[in-house]
Design a protein around this motif. Structure first.
Motif, short mmCIF file in Angstrom:
data_model
loop_
_atom_site.label_atom_id
_atom_site.label_comp_id
_atom_site.label_asym_id
_atom_site.label_seq_id
_atom_site.Cartn_x
_atom_site.Cartn_y
_atom_site.Cartn_z
N ILE A 1 41.63 32.38 7.09
CA ILE A 1 42.40 32.44 8.34
C ILE A 1 43.17 31.08 8.45
CG2 ILE A 1 42.76 33.25 10.83
CD1 ILE A 1 40.94 35.55 10.20
N GLU A 2 42.10 30.10 8.87
CA GLU A 2 42.42 28.93 8.99
C GLU A 2 43.47 28.27 8.09
OE1 GLU A 2 39.77 25.61 11.02
OE2 GLU A 2 39.25 25.52 8.78
N ASP A 3 43.17 28.62 6.77
CA ASP A 3 44.30 28.28 6.09
C ASP A 3 45.59 28.80 5.99
OD1 ASP A 3 42.46 26.51 4.55
OD2 ASP A 3 41.91 27.95 2.96
N LEU A 4 45.64 30.07 6.36
CA LEU A 4 46.77 30.68 6.74
C LEU A 4 47.60 30.30 8.14
CD1 LEU A 4 45.96 34.48 6.13
CD2 LEU A 4 47.31 33.08 4.66
N ILE A 5 46.76 29.58 9.01
CA ILE A 5 47.54 29.16 10.34
C ILE A 5 47.87 27.88 9.78
CG2 ILE A 5 46.83 28.07 12.58
CD1 ILE A 5 44.70 30.52 12.61
N LEU A 6 47.30 27.17 9.13
CA LEU A 6 48.05 25.72 8.70
C LEU A 6 49.14 25.91 7.69
CD1 LEU A 6 45.60 24.33 10.07
CD2 LEU A 6 45.40 22.87 8.09
N GLN A 7 49.05 26.87 6.77
CA GLN A 7 50.24 27.00 6.15
C GLN A 7 51.53 27.38 6.74
OE1 GLN A 7 49.30 29.99 3.23
NE2 GLN A 7 47.41 28.80 2.34
N GLU A 8 51.31 28.46 8.10
CA GLU A 8 52.38 28.68 8.80
C GLU A 8 52.59 27.56 9.51
OE1 GLU A 8 54.88 31.19 9.99
OE2 GLU A 8 53.27 31.54 8.74
N LYS A 9 51.90 26.57 10.00
CA LYS A 9 52.23 25.67 11.12
C LYS A 9 53.27 24.50 10.05
CE LYS A 9 50.84 22.27 14.52
NZ LYS A 9 49.64 21.52 15.27
N ALA A 10 52.72 24.67 8.98
CA ALA A 10 53.66 23.65 8.09
C ALA A 10 55.21 23.88 7.86
CB ALA A 10 53.07 23.52 6.54
N MET A 11 55.41 25.37 7.86
CA MET A 11 56.69 25.87 7.87
C MET A 11 57.25 25.85 9.20
SD MET A 11 56.32 28.96 5.18
CE MET A 11 54.98 29.84 6.18
N GLU A 12 56.64 26.23 10.35
CA GLU A 12 56.96 26.45 11.73
C GLU A 12 57.39 24.97 12.21
OE1 GLU A 12 58.01 27.82 15.64
OE2 GLU A 12 57.87 28.88 13.81
N CYS A 13 56.68 24.10 12.00
CA CYS A 13 56.68 22.74 12.43
C CYS A 13 57.00 21.51 11.26
CB CYS A 13 55.62 22.21 13.32
SG CYS A 13 54.97 23.49 14.61
N ALA A 14 57.77 21.99 10.32
CA ALA A 14 58.14 20.99 9.42
C ALA A 14 58.62 20.01 9.93
CB ALA A 14 58.76 21.92 8.26
N PHE A 15 58.69 18.76 9.57
CA PHE A 15 59.25 17.55 9.86
C PHE A 15 59.09 17.54 11.50
CE2 PHE A 15 61.85 19.48 6.39
CZ PHE A 15 61.07 18.88 5.39
N GLU A 16 57.93 17.66 12.18
CA GLU A 16 57.89 17.43 13.53
C GLU A 16 56.73 16.55 13.80
OE1 GLU A 16 58.26 21.01 16.04
OE2 GLU A 16 59.40 21.79 14.45
N GLY A 17 56.12 16.18 12.58
CA GLY A 17 55.26 14.86 12.91
C GLY A 17 53.82 15.60 13.04
N LYS A 18 53.45 16.61 12.67
CA LYS A 18 52.01 17.46 12.86
C LYS A 18 51.41 17.60 11.77
CE LYS A 18 54.01 18.73 16.99
NZ LYS A 18 53.69 17.89 18.18
N ARG A 19 51.83 17.47 10.46
CA ARG A 19 51.09 18.00 9.33
C ARG A 19 49.87 17.13 9.02
NH1 ARG A 19 49.59 22.18 6.27
NH2 ARG A 19 49.97 21.87 4.10
N MET A 20 49.99 15.93 9.10
CA MET A 20 49.07 14.94 8.71
C MET A 20 47.68 15.27 9.51
SD MET A 20 48.27 13.12 6.07
CE MET A 20 46.89 12.22 5.50
N SER A 21 47.85 15.06 10.70
CA SER A 21 46.66 15.34 11.98
C SER A 21 46.22 16.47 11.77
CB SER A 21 47.23 15.03 13.06
OG SER A 21 48.32 15.79 13.49
N ASP A 22 46.94 17.71 11.46
CA ASP A 22 46.32 19.09 11.09
C ASP A 22 45.15 19.06 9.94
OD1 ASP A 22 47.84 20.18 13.26
OD2 ASP A 22 49.52 20.88 12.04
N LEU A 23 46.01 18.40 8.81
CA LEU A 23 45.06 18.37 7.65
C LEU A 23 43.85 17.68 7.82
CD1 LEU A 23 47.73 17.91 4.82
CD2 LEU A 23 46.46 19.92 5.50
N ILE A 24 43.89 16.31 8.44
CA ILE A 24 42.66 15.72 8.97
C ILE A 24 41.66 16.46 9.80
CG2 ILE A 24 41.83 13.64 10.04
CD1 ILE A 24 44.34 12.25 9.20
N ARG A 25 42.18 17.09 10.77
CA ARG A 25 41.56 17.88 11.65
C ARG A 25 40.68 19.07 11.16
NH1 ARG A 25 44.99 19.28 14.82
NH2 ARG A 25 45.50 21.12 13.99
#
Length: 514
Positions: free
Chosen positions: A447-471
């Motif tokens: 489920i966590e993987d699905l949430i992050l996949q969704e956020k990569a699309m929902e928030c694309a190019f909004e500066g969120k991806r790297m901190s999400d992956l690290i967390r």
């Protein structure tokens, strides 16, 4: 029914909220650092002066925000470079972080922190001189300033893994921050949480109704949600849920209770309206950095993204493929409302460019940058719920939302979200489902993987991806392999292997704090 005095401040806040009006974006306020024109004693005379200073603290983020977007996209799996890329941008894409690369400069965030300190040190002057300046206004202003300062520190630690914490009474930038001893990310987060709680910036748990009536300042980071993000970084999921949820329930009175609930306000074709004059989309957006070419406030990122400009960066094929692989509830074979023509577009077949900051084609250099919004926070809330043993509720926020669940199955404590449509349902995407046979930690991670996949699309190019992956990587058994494999997917075979090995070393997750 609010009093006439509250109506007055909300009218002032409405002006400040849209930034394009005089309080937030005038040449005399938004372009000039706080306190530069006159002394604090001369400046802080009225409520209007205090609000102007409050919003003046955001001015430094106009220079910072484009770099935050580029740093995130180039280091993560969201952006590729074109043959036009300059050496500094190419270095970021190649995971090379030289001290002289201007994109690694953190001083802009510290200038915002210094401006916040200056306003906090002086804002009470106006309270004593203007009878319309009520004590609760001062509370609300201080809370929003604390939220902005905490957001800056959190952003620094997410980028660099550490931060120099400046004394709160320091109102000028130290000459050499790099010579000062930084605190670890964990220690900075603990300090920020303690500061919020010790200074009583957040309302008590029993006063949520009062919190909804407060003079919350549109355009600032939602400070309750910032506290929720701090707890999420600590893996304190119970507190993360409480404050993220409270932040989403706390809307400015000028917006109403429907704000921040991911309802039908920006569904389907309206989703792109989140980014079209973003400072006005107050039912979704919180921290928005506005630009206006007419005011000589230019979004410099646009120059690097558009094919008829310098065109140095473009969307990764990984991101495009992910959005093209989605299926709507009408059986469309793509993410129709967030994908082609909105987040990205094509110059020619298979040749993509980033469209998100060119939705207003008439004025691309005036495109706003959204740094905090409801869609982002809903997915953070889902992440915390999933890790707190509430995976079914997390899937509701990811999929059909609370409104898509029968009354008998709706989770307790979420009555304010009765119109919530869910992140995927808002853009008519089919539900994500986990087989009943998958249980325990395997289910949580899926489920966590699905949430992050969704956020990569929902928030694309909004500066969120790297901190999400690290967390998320920090929770996994093989964190370096987890993050390395995801980022490496955007590179060709030779570079891909290098990136996998690069991220096996946790020190490489963060930029050097020079």
């Amino acid at each position: 029914m609010v009093s006439e005095s509250l109506n007055k401040i909300f009218r002032l806040l409405a002006l400040a909220a849209v930034f394009s009006l005089t309080i937030a974006c005038s040449d005399d306020i938004f372009d000039v650092p706080v306190g530069e024109r006159i002394t604090p004693d001369e400046h802080y005379q009225t409520l209007e002066d205090a609000i102007a200073s409050l919003y003046g603290t955001l001015s430094g983020l106009q220079d910072v925000a484009p770099d935050l977007i580029l740093l995130d996209g180039l280091r993560s799996d969201q952006m590729n470079i074109t043959p036009n890329a300059g050496s500094d941008i190419a270095a970021l894409y190649n995971q090379e972080f030289r001290a002289d690369n201007p994109y690694l400069d953190y001083s802009g965030l510290y200038r915002v922190i210094i401006n916040v300190n200056e306003v906090l040190a002086n804002i009470e002057r106006a309270e004593g001189k203007d009878r319309d300046f009520k004590p609760n206004y001062l509370f609300d202003m201080r809370a929003n300033l604390y939220g902005l300062r905490a957001w800056c520190y959190l952003t620094i630690t997410r980028l660099y893994g550490e931060a120099v914490v400046i004394d709160d009474n320091l109102t000028s930038l130290p000459e050499d921050l790099s010579s000062m001893t930084p605190m670890s990310k964990a220690d900075v987060i603990d300090k920020l949480i303690s500061q919020f709680n010790n200074d009583s910036v957040i309302y008590d748990q029993d006063t949520v109704s009062r919190a909804r009536d407060q003079a919350y300042f549109v355009g600032f980071p939602n400070y309750k949600a910032v506290l929720g993000e701090l707890y999420l970084e600590k893996q304190d999921y119970e507190n993360a849920i409480y404050y993220l949820k409270l932040g989403l329930e706390t809307a400015p009175a000028i917006a109403g209770d429907e704000a921040y609930k991911v309802d039908a306000s920006y569904d389907e074709d309206a989703w792109e309206s989140i980014f079209l004059n973003a400072e006005n989309a107050i039912l979704e957006n919180m921290l928005v950095i506005p630009y206006s070419i007419n005011q000589k406030q230019v979004n410099t990122m646009v120059e690097l993204m558009l094919p008829n400009r310098l065109f140095m960066v473009k969307p990764s094929q990984v991101l495009v493929d992910s959005m093209e692989a989605q299926v709507t509830t009408r059986r469309d074979s793509a993410d129709v409302y967030r994908g082609m023509g909105v987040t990205y577009d094509t110059i020619s077949a298979g040749n993509y460019f980033i469209k998100k900051y060119d939705i207003d084609e008439a004025q691309p250099y005036s495109s706003d940058i959204v740094l905090q919004r409801a869609g982002d926070l809903h997915l953070l809330l889902a992440e915390a719920l999933n890790r707190n043993g509430q995976s079914d509720v997390a899937l509701m926020f990811l999929n059909n939302g609370i409104s898509g669940v029968s009354l008998s199955k709706r989770p307790a404590g979420f009555s304010a979200f009765s119109k919530n449509r869910g992140i995927r349902n808002r853009v008519l995407l089919q539900n994500r489902e986990i087989p009943d046979s998958v249980t325990g930690n395997e289910r949580v991670e899926m489920i966590e993987d699905l949430i992050l996949q969704e956020k990569a699309m929902e928030c694309a190019f909004e500066g969120k991806r790297m901190s999400d992956l690290i967390r998320v990587a920090e929770r996994r058994d093989n964190p370096g392999e987890y993050i390395g494999n995801i980022i490496a997917a955007k590179y060709d075979s030779s570079m891909s292997e290098y990136v996998k090995q690069f991220y096996m070393n946790k020190e490489n997750w963060y930029l050097p704090f020079h």
